[in-house]
Design a protein around this motif. Structure first.
Motif, short mmCIF file in Angstrom:
data_model
loop_
_atom_site.label_atom_id
_atom_site.label_comp_id
_atom_site.label_asym_id
_atom_site.label_seq_id
_atom_site.Cartn_x
_atom_site.Cartn_y
_atom_site.Cartn_z
N ILE A 49 34.08 38.26 27.62
CA ILE A 49 34.94 38.03 28.78
C ILE A 49 36.15 37.20 28.36
CG2 ILE A 49 35.13 36.87 31.02
CD1 ILE A 49 33.62 39.47 31.22
N PHE A 50 37.33 37.63 28.80
CA PHE A 50 38.56 36.88 28.56
C PHE A 50 38.84 35.99 29.77
CE2 PHE A 50 43.21 36.53 29.14
CZ PHE A 50 43.51 35.79 28.00
N ILE A 51 39.05 34.70 29.52
CA ILE A 51 39.34 33.74 30.58
C ILE A 51 40.75 33.21 30.37
CG2 ILE A 51 38.65 31.59 31.69
CD1 ILE A 51 35.82 32.08 30.51
N ALA A 52 41.63 33.51 31.32
CA ALA A 52 43.02 33.07 31.24
C ALA A 52 43.14 31.69 31.86
CB ALA A 52 43.93 34.07 31.95
N GLY A 53 43.12 30.67 31.02
CA GLY A 53 43.28 29.30 31.49
C GLY A 53 42.04 28.45 31.28
N ALA A 54 42.25 27.24 30.79
CA ALA A 54 41.15 26.29 30.58
C ALA A 54 41.34 25.08 31.47
CB ALA A 54 41.08 25.87 29.11
N GLY A 55 41.78 25.33 32.71
CA GLY A 55 42.05 24.25 33.64
C GLY A 55 41.05 24.16 34.76
N LYS A 135 41.74 42.08 23.68
CA LYS A 135 41.12 43.11 22.87
C LYS A 135 39.61 42.88 22.75
CE LYS A 135 41.48 45.42 18.37
NZ LYS A 135 42.17 45.43 17.05
N GLY A 136 38.84 43.89 23.08
CA GLY A 136 37.38 43.79 23.00
C GLY A 136 36.72 43.17 24.20
N ALA A 137 37.52 42.73 25.19
CA ALA A 137 36.94 42.08 26.37
C ALA A 137 36.44 43.12 27.37
CB ALA A 137 37.96 41.17 27.04
N ASP A 138 35.35 42.79 28.06
CA ASP A 138 34.78 43.65 29.09
C ASP A 138 35.32 43.32 30.48
OD1 ASP A 138 32.85 45.11 27.39
OD2 ASP A 138 31.96 43.12 27.14
N GLY A 139 36.09 42.25 30.59
CA GLY A 139 36.66 41.84 31.86
C GLY A 139 37.59 40.67 31.67
N VAL A 156 47.55 44.43 32.68
CA VAL A 156 46.78 44.72 31.47
C VAL A 156 45.37 45.14 31.81
CG1 VAL A 156 45.84 42.41 30.95
CG2 VAL A 156 46.44 43.96 29.09
N ALA A 157 44.82 44.65 32.92
CA ALA A 157 43.50 45.09 33.36
C ALA A 157 43.52 46.58 33.66
CB ALA A 157 43.05 44.31 34.59
N TYR A 158 44.57 47.04 34.32
CA TYR A 158 44.69 48.46 34.63
C TYR A 158 44.96 49.29 33.38
CZ TYR A 158 43.94 48.45 39.57
OH TYR A 158 43.33 48.36 40.79
N LYS A 159 45.74 48.75 32.46
CA LYS A 159 46.02 49.46 31.22
C LYS A 159 44.74 49.63 30.40
CE LYS A 159 48.93 49.28 27.08
NZ LYS A 159 49.99 48.51 26.37
N ARG A 160 43.90 48.59 30.37
CA ARG A 160 42.67 48.62 29.59
C ARG A 160 41.49 49.19 30.37
NH1 ARG A 160 42.79 46.64 24.05
NH2 ARG A 160 44.81 45.60 23.86
N GLU A 161 41.69 49.35 31.69
CA GLU A 161 40.63 49.84 32.57
C GLU A 161 39.40 48.94 32.53
OE1 GLU A 161 39.93 54.00 31.81
OE2 GLU A 161 41.89 54.58 32.59
#
Length: 262
Positions: A49-55, A135-139, A156-161
């Protein structure tokens, strides 16, 4: 150290392409394996899982996903820990002041669960960097505080589905929704215009509530359990301790998802 990745490998056991659980992991997760079995726990271990932000939001999301045993967490941030962060950003503490958030986050998450992999990326999330980050993330978990980056994550979520788990907070109020490309309304459908930019006031408890909802959505998605928060915007009113649900629909003219088949 701008752009540097901090990588903390977990202990992985693979047999014929199947991610196996160690004896230590079976003990660690013994209170949740009865909910979804060893097979479900292995699904979590084999997920990224990709997490955008560590706040504020990224803290509870990453902590609970790490504790649950999601096998690889990719967390991106491009900031240092400041004293004003510590009322809500529970990944970090006093000894982290002045430290890059990625360094602090990687250390805390690895201490919480040394059996998972942590890839922490100290780089700004933008059009140039985002593709490699996910890259390689499931969500993707949206734990940001600007709609400029939120819209980029949506694209990018839509591009990567792959799904996007959105969360937002302001003061005692918060919101969350889960977006599945090709199936649900996207972020641009729900918020066609960004709100005015501002320094957002927030308390830690609100971040904890919305971040926990996002983490719960991620786990349900990975496990294929329950009913996801799709085509619904959850609104949390902390002043009244009430939750409202707003139904949302895809916009056929949406520039992001309007042309995708449902």
């Amino acid at each position: 150290m701008n752009g540097e990745e901090i990588y903390h490998p977990g202990s992985w056991i693979e047999y014929e392409g199947i991610t196996m659980l160690s004896d230590g992991e079976l003990e660690r997760y013994k209170r949740q394996i009865p909910l979804f079995g060893e097979e479900g726990q292995e699904k979590l271990k084999g997920s990224a899982i990709f997490i955008a932000g560590a706040g504020g939001l990224g803290s509870p999301v990453s902590l609970y996903l790490a504790a649950a045993g999601v096998g690889r967490l990719i967390i991106a941030d491009n900031d240092a820990v400041d004293l004003t962060n510590l009322n809500r950003q529970i990944l970090h503490g006093g000894r982290s002041l002045g430290e890059r958030k990625t360094v602090s986050a990687a250390r805390r998450l690895s201490d919480l669960n040394p059996d998972i992999e942590i890839t922490a990326i100290d780089r700004r999330i933008d059009e140039e960097s985002i593709s490699g980050m996910v890259k390689g993330a499931d969500g993707i978990v949206d734990a940001m505080d600007t709609f400029e980056v939120r819209y980029l994550l949506n694209q990018v979520a839509y591009k990567r589905e792959i799904p996007l788990f959105h969360g937002g907070i302001r003061g005692f109020y918060g919101q969350a929704t889960t977006i599945i490309p090709g199936e649900t309304a996207c972020l641009s459908c729900i918020f066609p215009h960004p709100p005015p930019a501002e320094v957002i006031p927030v308390i830690g408890a609100t971040a904890g509530i919305i971040g926990s909802i996002q983490a719960n959505e991620v786990l349900k998605y990975l496990l294929g359990m329950g009913e996801l928060l799709t085509d619904r915007l959850l609104l949390w009113d902390g002043m009244r301790s009430e939750v409202d649900m707003i139904a949302v629909e895809r916009n056929p003219g949406c520039p992001v998802c309007g042309g995708m088949k449902r």
